[in-house]
Design an enzyme around this catalytic site. Structure first.
Site, PDB file in Angstrom:
ATOM      1  N   GLU A   1      -4.800  10.726   7.047  1.00 55.63           N
ATOM      2  CA  GLU A   1      -4.205  11.800   7.866  1.00 55.63           C
ATOM      3  C   GLU A   1      -3.995  13.072   7.045  1.00 55.63           C
ATOM      4  OE1 GLU A   1      -3.474  11.005  12.061  1.00 55.63           O
ATOM      5  OE2 GLU A   1      -4.189   9.878  10.357  1.00 55.63           O
TER       6      GLU A   1
ATOM      7  N   GLN B   1       6.097  -4.979 -10.950  1.00 56.71           N
ATOM      8  CA  GLN B   1       6.596  -5.130 -12.319  1.00 56.71           C
ATOM      9  C   GLN B   1       7.843  -6.012 -12.361  1.00 56.71           C
ATOM     10  OE1 GLN B   1       6.854  -0.883 -13.192  1.00 56.71           O
ATOM     11  NE2 GLN B   1       5.179  -1.077 -14.645  1.00 56.71           N
TER      12      GLN B   1
END
Length: 387
Positions: free
Chosen positions: A365, A338
């Protein structure tokens, strides 16, 4: 209470930064976009001894402390997260063999794994079993002095280079609870019936392959059973995943830091209305929040790593670090995009790649929802305390 790296860790970090600046950053954008495998970078990691991070010194490895382990993945991920993936699965597998392997298995594999002559990964996930590892369908039945494996694994990093590949399977499918019948078997490359199939197409995490692996009547000597005792596989894997979550947390920290660095640099260069955009409060608010997120993530990651170095069980600490750092990575990548405005959406700018790499850190994970369950259970059981 010391929040600083020691001299040895700072020197190690400086070596890593020099490597990343010299060999990874200049090629990351081009090679990631083209899907080129980073063979030259892998060779330099071998020369630096990085494939021996979790291999004890007696077997030729670095035997690195866990903070230095985290530094490795943070610094490399700042340059290109996919490269960190090549090292991550390898390091986890080496840790499993070093921690749980028989003396014969350690002597056979660890020296070559430390030097990078051999590479490895770990085969856990299946098409119908990710978070629920007890739901795996891969089985191995004993036949004389061999095990015969059948099943399918997916999302396997380093699959085309792994030798051996530790495979989580059920040696007693009837066991209840299921984890009592689960084992890890080390399957060597080239074993008949062991096939690495297609590379899975991915949003990000380029540079390393993620493959489907098929096991059809794969005969493996019984001596390849990790640790030599059946039924220990789930405990072995879960102990390794504590290390793996520090690895993923550190990678996420690297992404978050890189996104912040890019935003800070761009805010000082880009002009709007005759002024650098960093002069505008809306941009300042984003920069400040990103900096706080990065530093908070770093403290959690290093805390988990240092607790591990102290010999503590760190499922809660690693879970906190992984969940927070991965969400910081996504936050920083989006906010950096942004700050960059339209240019942030362009493949010519690094932030676009960071934006694609970051979400995997919340999934890999163990998803962040699972991390929060692990954290809460540790707290409720009185196995950990905060404050």
């Amino acid at each position: 209470m010391d929040f600083e790296l020691n001299d040895e860790q700072r020197m190690f970090r400086d070596v890593l930064r020099d490597f990343v600046d010299r060999e990874i950053r200049p090629v990351a954008q081009e090679w990631e976009a083209s899907g080129r495998y980073p063979a030259e970078i892998v060779e330099t990691m071998r020369e630096l001894g990085l494939f021996g991070l979790t291999v004890p010194e007696e077997y030729g490895g670095l035997g690195a402390d866990m903070v230095s382990f985290a530094l490795t993945f943070e610094e490399i991920a700042k340059g290109w997260m996919g490269i960190a993936g090549i090292l991550g699965s390898h390091s986890l597998s080496c840790w499993l063999i070093a921690k749980h392997g028989t003396e014969e298995q350690k002597a056979r594999y660890l020296p070559d794994l430390a030097s990078g002559v051999r590479r490895t990964g770990i085969a856990l996930t299946e098409p119908d079993a990710g978070t629920d590892l007890q739901g795996i369908a891969t089985v191995a039945h004993r036949d004389g002095d061999c095990y015969v494996l059948n099943g399918r694994k997916t999302w396997i990093t380093n699959a085309r280079h792994a030798d051996p590949l530790p495979v989580l399977c059920k040696t007693d499918p009837s066991a209840s609870p299921a984890h009592r019948g689960m084992s890890v078997i080390l399957v060597e490359a080239g074993t008949p019936g062991f096939t690495v199939e297609r590379d899975l197409p991915k949003l990000g995490y380029k540079g390393t392959e993620s493959c489907e692996v098929l096991l059809e009547d794969v005969r493996v000597p019984a001596a390849q059973l990790l640790g030599g005792v059946e039924g220990r596989g789930m405990q072995q894997v879960l102990s390794g995943l504590e290390t793996g979550r520090i690895n993923v947390a550190a990678r996420a920290l690297g992404i978050a830091q890189a996104a912040y660095d890019e935003a800070l640099k761009y805010a000082g260069q880009r002009q709007a209305f005759g002024r650098p955009i960093g002069d505008f409060q809306a941009v300042q608010l984003k920069i400040a929040e990103m900096a706080a997120q990065v530093q908070a993530a770093r403290l959690l990651v290093y805390w988990a790593a240092s607790r591990s170095d102290g010999g503590h069980r760190v499922d809660m600490e690693a879970g906190m670090a992984k969940a927070f750092a991965s969400e910081a990575a996504v936050f920083c990548a989006l906010n950096s995009m942004q700050v960059h405005g339209g240019y942030g959406y362009s493949k010519e700018f690094v932030v676009e790649r960071l934006y694609r790499d970051a979400p995997l850190m919340m999934i890999g994970e163990g998803t962040n929802d699972i991390q929060r369950v692990v954290i809460a259970r540790a707290l409720l059981a009185g196995n950990a305390a905060i404050g």
